[in-house]
Every structure is written in C-alpha cells, then in structure tokens.
Design an enzyme around this catalytic site. Structure first.
Site, PDB file in Angstrom:
ATOM      1  N   SER A 123       0.861  -1.174   0.000  1.00  0.00           N
ATOM      2  CA  SER A 123       0.000   0.000   0.000  1.00  0.00           C
ATOM      3  C   SER A 123       0.892   1.217   0.000  1.00  0.00           C
ATOM      4  CB  SER A 123      -0.914   0.010   1.229  1.00  0.00           C
ATOM      5  OG  SER A 123      -1.781   1.125   1.211  1.00  0.00           O
ATOM      6  N   CYS A 570      -0.368  -6.172 -17.337  1.00  0.00           N
ATOM      7  CA  CYS A 570       0.302  -6.918 -16.271  1.00  0.00           C
ATOM      8  C   CYS A 570       1.566  -6.175 -15.834  1.00  0.00           C
ATOM      9  CB  CYS A 570       0.670  -8.325 -16.745  1.00  0.00           C
ATOM     10  SG  CYS A 570       1.669  -9.244 -15.537  1.00  0.00           S
TER      11      CYS A 570
END
Length: 626
Positions: A123, A570
């Site tokens: 995060s 990706c």
C-alpha cells in the site's frame, strides 16, 4: 473448547501431514473453484495447451490421478479468518479481546498465503489511525511502527513540463493532517504479533483454495491448496492433499478481488443488488534518496500528466522517517481505461522524469517494487456482506475511500465490527462436536451501515464516477469542489459507474499506439529488473495459477482484436506473445513465476478468460515493508 478435536492444538496445520492417517474426513464437494470446466468459448481444437490446472481439467477425468489418495485431514475452529491483512487481523484481535473480557475460550485461526505475515501486503501508505485507536488505544506504548506523522501536504496538477499547485484546504478528502506515513507490511506484521499474544493462531504459508459447504448450502469452512502437482497437472510422488479447516463462521478478508470471494458472489448471488466493482492498479517503489532531498513527513500527490484527462489516475510520493532517507512513491491507474496500448507500468516510469519529481530521485537508489489492484467502486459496488456461514470484510468487498486513497482504516473497522457481531452468536461446542450449519450474522451489515465507515463512503460516493464526463479529470475536480467540499456529499443522487472494467477497452484499430521512452536505468527501469525487486518466487514445477478457461481465446480474440493487452496491463511480465514452434503464428506464454498477485489480469482481461487461483502456499512476492 473446539480445539480439543486435535490434541496438537495450534500446531495442527504443521503436524497435520504427519498424522493424516489418524483422522480422515471424507472429501467434500470442492464446488467453488470459480470456473465452469465445461464452458468453452471461441473454442479451437488446435490451440496450444497452456492451462493444466485441475480447476479447468478435472482430476476425476484424468487417468493419471487414478488410485491417488484424495481424503483430507480436518479440524474445527470457532472462527476462521482468510487473509492476515489489516481487516483479518483486526477481526481476530477483536474476537480475542471480547473472549478475554468474558473469560471464554474462542478458537480463532487465520490462514495466510504469504510465507510471512505482511509479505504480500502493499500500500502507499498514508494511514488514518482512527480504527487503530479504537482497536489498540495504547499502540504507541506497544511499539506500533508508526514513525512518521504527516507534516506537509502538497497536491499538484501536472502538465508535461510544469506543475500547477492546488491548495490543500481543510475538509478536502486529500487533507492528511493527523495521519501517518507507514510501511503497511511492517504494520501488518506488528498486528500479527499483537494477535498471537492474545492467542490467535496464525498460519502463514497456507493458501485457502476452496470454500467448503454444509449439506444445507451454508459455508462450512475452507480447504488449503494441494501441493506436489507437476506442471503438466499430474501428481508427483510428493503429492499431499490440502487440509480442511471448519468453523462456525468464516471471515473472508482476502484483499481486493479475492478468488474465494468471486466464488461466493456467484454461489450466493451477492452482487445482484449492487453495481459492478471498478478497480485501479497501484504500482509502488521504495527509494533511498540523497539526504538533502529528504523531507520526513512530506506527502505529495498529483494528477494529470502523463495520463490524459479521460484516464483516471494519479501519483503519490511519501517521505518516511525511519532512520534513513527513504521515500515511497507510486502511480495509480484506473482500470476502466479504454486504450489497449496503455501500460500502467510504463506510465509510472515516465512520470518519474517529470521536472517536479525527478530532482527528488536523482542520485538515489531504488530498493523495492510491487503492484496491487485497488477497489474503487465505493458504496455503489459493495455486495451483500453476509451469507450463511460467512462474512466479507476489508478490501475483499471494497471499503476504500477513493478520493482519500485510503482503505486501511475502513478495512480494519469492518473486521472489528464483524468480530463484534459474530462473538455473541458463537455457540460453546462440546468436545469432538461440530455444527451442522454455518452461522448467518446479518447484524454485521447492519452495524457497518450504522458506523462511520458507511457515512464516510457515502459522502464520497459520487467523486469517482463524476470523472466520466466530457472534461474527464477536470470535470471531476469541479464536481468534487462543489458537491463534496461545499455540500459534503449531501446531493440527493448517486452516480453510476460505466460497467465492468473488462468491457471498457476499445479495439486496437480504433486507438493510437503509445510510444514510451526507453528506460534510462537511473530514474526509469525495465519490467524484469523491477519484478526482481519484488522478491516474487513460485515453485516452478506446478500448474500455472493464471488459468485460462479456453486456451484459444488469447490469440483468436485478445491478440486479434486488442493487440494482446495482457502484455501491457500486467505489471510483472507474466504474459507475452511469442512465435509458435513452427513459426506460423503466435501463442501466449504465461510466465507464472513472475506473478506478484496483483489480480489485474483477472479484472482487465477483455474476454474474462483469465481466472486467477492460488498457487502453492508461500508462493508470490516477498515484500519487505511495502
């Protein structure tokens, strides 16, 4: 006390394979592996075989599996938590706090696919400590790794060469006064330590692969993944079945786009009354910068360049205060973008060359890289949260406050509310007894909707969908200024999203290819050297966990119509199109060992042909405080 079903108590997982013969449990219907093996869309009989996973090619139809022992060891807990993230650990801690207060024995088991607690956590992160204050008010005395209070807030609109400063007025969602810059993986590891001190059983390295059901259809628990399967899908000599963990109620806190949550959505029709979830991909790096460029406590956010006004996204750059001049920086791109030539990774690399960003990084060293999908749907996209035998918590259903770019505090609070709803409903089980049906706890959803979590998310519900207008980014910012900053989200309407992110790509022939600059190896880098910094690793001789429902679709549809967008969305180089052995065409190659478990492919694939399932336990990234 239910744990007496197995005398080894909390060590049942580790000892289980040695004592499997002592206790056998008949194999339950694996039901929810998330695909329909018989479904074949755009089928082609001569397509090269790519997928060998048993969720696509059932083992009961494979002669190589004849005679293989398929029974599993089982154990009973009171509550099972899937995922040792902020929500799962907050739920486990709160359950044990309540049990301690009432002097009750409650067995809480947490299974986590990462090899270590926090190793798959990624995060920004700028943490709002409200939920942590409620859960562990003495977190400072306990040594929580919150070392960097925010001291400076900077927000910018970037053009290609310039920066337009935006004042950070009190009350705007991006205002970070009172928050802390953290390395969330370190905080999660610390939460794990607090949970263990209370008696929570943590089992890292065990991926929950199946949802188990009682005869009445309620959730019975989970099964961990099998190990010892060769790349071609056959059993190795070392094959071992996974183990079953049953519970009165199971809390699913897998994180964004959890693969078990997808199964539950279908099984219980949990998304029938909400909008489709919409997502973003967040890419992150950690750098050691020159001391003179280090401003501990500074938080920087930007929107604009290098994205156009119709592509939702932005950047962050946080200055940590952890003994050395560290900065965490990243780039977020909404996965509802339309141009199949867009590469979120390369947009991130390009952004670092902006004149406002580059000076911070010049002369520094990049030491970490990773990526993860984010929920951006808000309250419009939250599914039904409870069902017989189970509950959804955290980022699995999606409690992220998008304009704040924060979801840890809401995820933790959801786990705490789940614990408080579940605890009074837990029965005291006799030794060697087990419930015949899972608990349904609708009180959780009711308490969540009465909490500050729902109030906060409801107030910002229209900010993300407001960007779908002719002016794009700029129209959304005007809407935010009027209806959030002035009216605090009290407008009597709720805007809708545009549908599934996978439906938003335009055919390649309708779009302009994007020419990205070559990486310079100083500020910008190539993909594979970046993936190496994630520490990702998987057992090579196992079926790819990136499964295809139909092996012919990538070439016949994705490559033919969209020019193979999986090569670009990706962030880990998992997908690439290479020539066939005879040179007559192209085929898709899946480099599953590169996967960082971001789930972007499962979300953005325009054919919805990719189904992400768990690899063998412990596989994946090895983030160090990301």
């Amino acid at each position: 006390m239910t744990s007496t079903m197995f005398p080894a108590g909390r060590y049942w997982f580790h000892a289980g394979r040695c004592v499997r013969a002592l206790r056998r449990c008949p194999r339950l219907d694996p039901g929810a592996l998330g695909v329909r093996p018989t479904a074949r869309r755009w089928a082609s009989s001569d397509a090269p075989k790519i997928t060998t996973h048993y969720s696509i090619h059932p083992r009961d139809q494979d002669p190589r599996w004849e005679g293989t022992e398929m029974e599993r060891f089982a154990d009973q807990a009171d509550v099972v938590v899937v995922g040792a993230g902020p929500a799962g650990l907050a739920a486990a801690i709160r359950l044990k706090q309540l049990a301690l207060a009432e002097e009750r024995e409650v067995r809480v088991c947490v299974v986590e696919k990462a090899s270590q607690i926090g190793a798959h956590t990624l995060s920004g992160a700028c943490l709002e400590p409200s939920a942590l204050n409620e859960l562990l008010p003495d977190w400072k005395e306990r040594g929580a790794p919150l070392h960097t209070p925010v001291t400076e807030d900077i927000f910018s609109i970037l053009t290609e060469k310039h920066r337009i400063p935006v004042p950070m007025l009190p009350g705007l969602p991006m205002n970070n006064h009172g928050n802390y810059i953290v390395r969330l993986g370190n905080l999660v590891r610390w939460l794990g330590e607090q949970a263990e001190e209370l008696g929570v059983e943590l089992y890292p390295g065990y991926a929950a692969a199946e949802v188990l059901f009682h005869e009445d259809g309620s959730v019975k628990g989970i099964a961990t993944n099998d190990v010892g399967i060769a790349k071609d899908g056959s059993p190795k000599d070392t094959f071992e079945r996974g183990m079953e963990l049953h519970a009165q109620v199971t809390l699913f806190g897998e994180g964004c786009h959890g693969h078990l949550a997808k199964q539950l959505y279908r099984h219980f029709n949990l998304r029938q009354n909400c909008e489709p979830q919409t997502y973003a991909i967040g890419l992150k790096e950690v750098w050691v910068v020159r001391p003179e460029k280090w401003r501990p406590g500074r938080v920087e956010h930007s929107v604009g360049w290098p994205l156009n006004r119709h592509t939702y996204g932005g950047s962050f750059l946080y200055h940590l205060n952890e003994g050395e001049p560290l900065v965490a920086l990243g780039f977020v791109v909404g996965l509802d973008y339309s141009n199949p030539y867009l590469s979120p990774f390369r947009e991130f690399q390009r952004w670092k060359h902006h004149p406002f960003v580059a000076p911070t990084l010049e002369g520094g060293e990049r030491i970490g890289y990773g990526a993860r999908a984010l929920n951006e749907g808000g309250v419009q996209s939250i599914p039904e949260l409870t069902f017989p035998g189970g509950i959804l918590i955290g980022c699995s259903p999606g409690f992220m406050n998008v304009p704040k770019i924060k979801g840890t505090h809401t995820a933790m609070k959801s786990g705490m509310l789940a614990a408080e709803a579940v605890f009074p409903r837990l029965a005291v089980l006799e030794e060697d007894s087990a419930p015949s049906a899972g608990l349904h706890v609708p009180e959780y959803a009711e308490s969540l909707k009465a909490s500050w979590v729902w109030k906060e998310l409801h107030a910002v519900r229209n900010i993300r969908p407001s960007f779908h207008n002719y002016l794009g980014l700029y129209g959304g910012m005007v809407y935010t200024g009027i209806f959030y900053w002035i009216l605090r989200g009290k407008e009597p309407w709720t805007l809708k999203h545009c549908g599934l992110d996978s439906d938003q790509l335009k055919p390649a022939k309708e779009c302009t290819p994007i020419e990205y600059p070559r990486p310079d190896g100083k500020l910008s880098f190539d993909l594979l050297s970046s993936v190496a910094l994630s520490g990702t690793n998987h057992e090579g001789d196992q079926p790819a966990h990136l499964t295809l429902r139909d092996d012919s679709v990538p070439v016949e549809r994705n490559l033919a119509i969209y020019d193979g967008p999986e090569q670009r969305f990706c962030p880990a180089g998992v997908y690439e199109y290479v020539p066939t052995d005879d040179g007559a065409g192209m085929r898709l190659q899946i480099n599953a060992q590169n996967c960082v478990h971001c789930k972007t492919c499962d979300i953005k694939d325009p054919s919805q042909n990719i189904n992400w399932v768990v690899p063998e336990g412990s596989g994946g990234p090895a983030y160090n405080g990301m």
